[in-house]
Enzyme design. Structure first.
Site, PDB file in Angstrom:
ATOM      1  N   HIS A   1      41.597  40.721  43.082  1.00  0.00           N
ATOM      2  CA  HIS A   1      40.331  40.154  42.218  1.00  0.00           C
ATOM      3  C   HIS A   1      40.574  38.670  41.829  1.00  0.00           C
ATOM      4  O   HIS A   1      39.513  37.955  42.040  1.00  0.00           O
ATOM      5  CB  HIS A   1      40.905  40.988  41.051  1.00  0.00           C
ATOM      6  CG  HIS A   1      39.869  41.411  40.153  1.00  0.00           C
ATOM      7  ND1 HIS A   1      38.974  42.716  40.271  1.00  0.00           N
ATOM      8  CD2 HIS A   1      38.872  40.706  39.234  1.00  0.00           C
ATOM      9  CE1 HIS A   1      38.020  42.577  39.446  1.00  0.00           C
ATOM     10  NE2 HIS A   1      37.896  41.581  38.806  1.00  0.00           N
TER      11      HIS A   1
ATOM     12  N   GLU B   1      48.217  41.578  40.952  1.00  0.00           N
ATOM     13  CA  GLU B   1      48.506  42.287  42.223  1.00  0.00           C
ATOM     14  C   GLU B   1      47.507  42.668  43.222  1.00  0.00           C
ATOM     15  O   GLU B   1      47.582  43.078  44.378  1.00  0.00           O
ATOM     16  CB  GLU B   1      49.370  43.584  41.704  1.00  0.00           C
ATOM     17  CG  GLU B   1      50.552  43.493  41.031  1.00  0.00           C
ATOM     18  CD  GLU B   1      51.100  44.411  40.825  1.00  0.00           C
ATOM     19  OE1 GLU B   1      50.770  45.558  40.809  1.00  0.00           O
ATOM     20  OE2 GLU B   1      52.235  44.330  40.081  1.00  0.00           O
TER      21      GLU B   1
END
Ligand code: DLZ
Length: 162
Positions: free
Chosen positions: A97, A94
């Site tokens: 990263h 989400e």
């Protein structure tokens, strides 16, 4: 071409050189180890099938894909190693990263390869879902570890031929 249109383990139309005498490092990320372990197994099996001997395959581990580049650099410093295969799996989450890790590994692999003048192979699965990763680590789309191993042999042969 999307890997969903290509089987990563199908080399029917490719000439694979003999890997005898080649010494290959494999750096495997431990994050998503159920996937990266399958990539490692595929890479090792494909190297062995194409002439690389067991003693010439050096397998090392790093915590996550972000660390693959440094692991590759350490192996490249060994003058007896001809090539390094980086194996990892980054699954979209989400947060951003995913983007940071994928970009860092792609750039890092390129930099290490050019710095040491050795092939460093980008065996990183970058998928939206776990299922897509399973499909590409020995599932219906083959195994990216196999593809990475064949790429490694071909690149070492290219370098040796010049
Ligand atoms: C932190 C992290 C996240 C969120 N996701 C993944 C992933 O999908 N695949 C992977 O190989 N590694 C992941 N990591 C760990 C990072 O690669 C790295 O190990 C840590 O950020 C520590 O530097």
């Amino acid at each position: 071409m999307s890997s969903s249109l290509k089987n990563l383990s199908d080399f029917n139309h490719v000439t694979i050189p003999n890997g005898a005498g080649m010494r290959v490092g494999i750096v495997t990320a431990e994050w998503n180890i159920e996937i990266t372990g399958a990539l490692r197994d595929g890479a090792v099996k494909t190297l062995l099938e194409n002439g690389v001997v067991e003693n010439d395959i050096i397998v090392k581990y790093v915590p996550g894909s972000f660390e693959l580049t440094f692991g590759a650099q350490l192996l490249c410093e060994d003058k007896n190693i001809d090539c390094v295969i980086c194996l990892g799996c980054v699954i979209q989450g989400e947060t951003r990263h995913f983007d940071f890790i994928c970009e860092a590994v792609a750039l890092g692999v390129t930099n290490v390869s050019l710095k040491y003048n050795k092939p460093v192979i980008f065996g990183l699965l970058t998928t939206n879902t776990l299922q897509q990763a399973q499909d590409r680590s020995g599932g219906k789309h083959g195994n990216k570890g196999d593809e990475a191993a064949v790429t490694a042999i071909k690149m070492v042969q290219l370098k040796n031929s010049l």
